[in-house]
Design a protein around this motif. Structure first.
Motif, PDB file in Angstrom:
ATOM      1  N   THR A  14     119.143 103.710 174.631  1.00  0.00           N
ATOM      2  CA  THR A  14     118.225 104.686 174.050  1.00  0.00           C
ATOM      3  C   THR A  14     117.777 105.657 175.133  1.00  0.00           C
ATOM      4  N   TRP A  15     117.106 106.709 174.713  1.00  0.00           N
ATOM      5  CA  TRP A  15     116.677 107.760 175.640  1.00  0.00           C
ATOM      6  C   TRP A  15     115.165 107.872 175.684  1.00  0.00           C
ATOM      7  N   THR A  16     114.677 108.219 176.865  1.00  0.00           N
ATOM      8  CA  THR A  16     113.255 108.418 177.137  1.00  0.00           C
ATOM      9  C   THR A  16     113.087 109.811 177.719  1.00  0.00           C
ATOM     10  N   VAL A  17     111.946 110.433 177.471  1.00  0.00           N
ATOM     11  CA  VAL A  17     111.615 111.675 178.157  1.00  0.00           C
ATOM     12  C   VAL A  17     110.650 111.302 179.273  1.00  0.00           C
ATOM     13  N   ASN A  18     111.096 111.462 180.515  1.00  0.00           N
ATOM     14  CA  ASN A  18     110.275 111.118 181.674  1.00  0.00           C
ATOM     15  C   ASN A  18     109.483 112.325 182.159  1.00  0.00           C
ATOM     16  N   ASP A  19     108.280 112.067 182.637  1.00  0.00           N
ATOM     17  CA  ASP A  19     107.434 113.067 183.270  1.00  0.00           C
ATOM     18  C   ASP A  19     107.669 112.951 184.775  1.00  0.00           C
ATOM     19  N   ALA A  20     108.347 113.933 185.353  1.00  0.00           N
ATOM     20  CA  ALA A  20     108.704 113.883 186.774  1.00  0.00           C
ATOM     21  C   ALA A  20     107.469 113.901 187.674  1.00  0.00           C
ATOM     22  N   TRP A  21     106.358 114.436 187.196  1.00  0.00           N
ATOM     23  CA  TRP A  21     105.148 114.501 188.016  1.00  0.00           C
ATOM     24  C   TRP A  21     104.496 113.134 188.163  1.00  0.00           C
ATOM     25  N   THR A  22     104.590 112.316 187.116  1.00  0.00           N
ATOM     26  CA  THR A  22     103.941 111.001 187.160  1.00  0.00           C
ATOM     27  C   THR A  22     104.938 109.870 187.399  1.00  0.00           C
ATOM     28  N   GLY A  23     106.228 110.126 187.131  1.00  0.00           N
ATOM     29  CA  GLY A  23     107.229 109.084 187.258  1.00  0.00           C
ATOM     30  C   GLY A  23     107.217 108.100 186.104  1.00  0.00           C
ATOM     31  N   ARG A  24     106.525 108.447 185.032  1.00  0.00           N
ATOM     32  CA  ARG A  24     106.399 107.578 183.868  1.00  0.00           C
ATOM     33  C   ARG A  24     106.930 108.284 182.641  1.00  0.00           C
TER      34      ARG A  24
END
Length: 60
Positions: A14-24
């Motif tokens: 499956t796919w996730t959208v990651n927030d590069a600023w928080t790493g989450r």
């Protein structure tokens, strides 16, 4: 310019959208953006990056 939101394939497929600023994983409201298909994750990342760019522009 580095994009804040990036689609990422999980080991489960499956796919996730990651927030590069928080790493989450990114969040919309109270929902974490996980468990998507690739197409939807890419579209949502594009949308969130566009909104983020508008917010940054409005601040300057």
């Amino acid at each position: 310019m580095t994009q804040r939101y990036e689609p990422f394939q999980e080991p489960t497929g499956t796919w996730t959208v990651n927030d590069a600023w928080t790493g989450r994983p990114a969040e919309m409201g109270s929902r974490t953006i996980v468990g998507m298909n690739q197409h939807d994750a890419e579209e949502l990342a594009d949308l969130l990056n566009g909104l983020n760019a508008q917010r940054q522009e409005a601040k300057s």
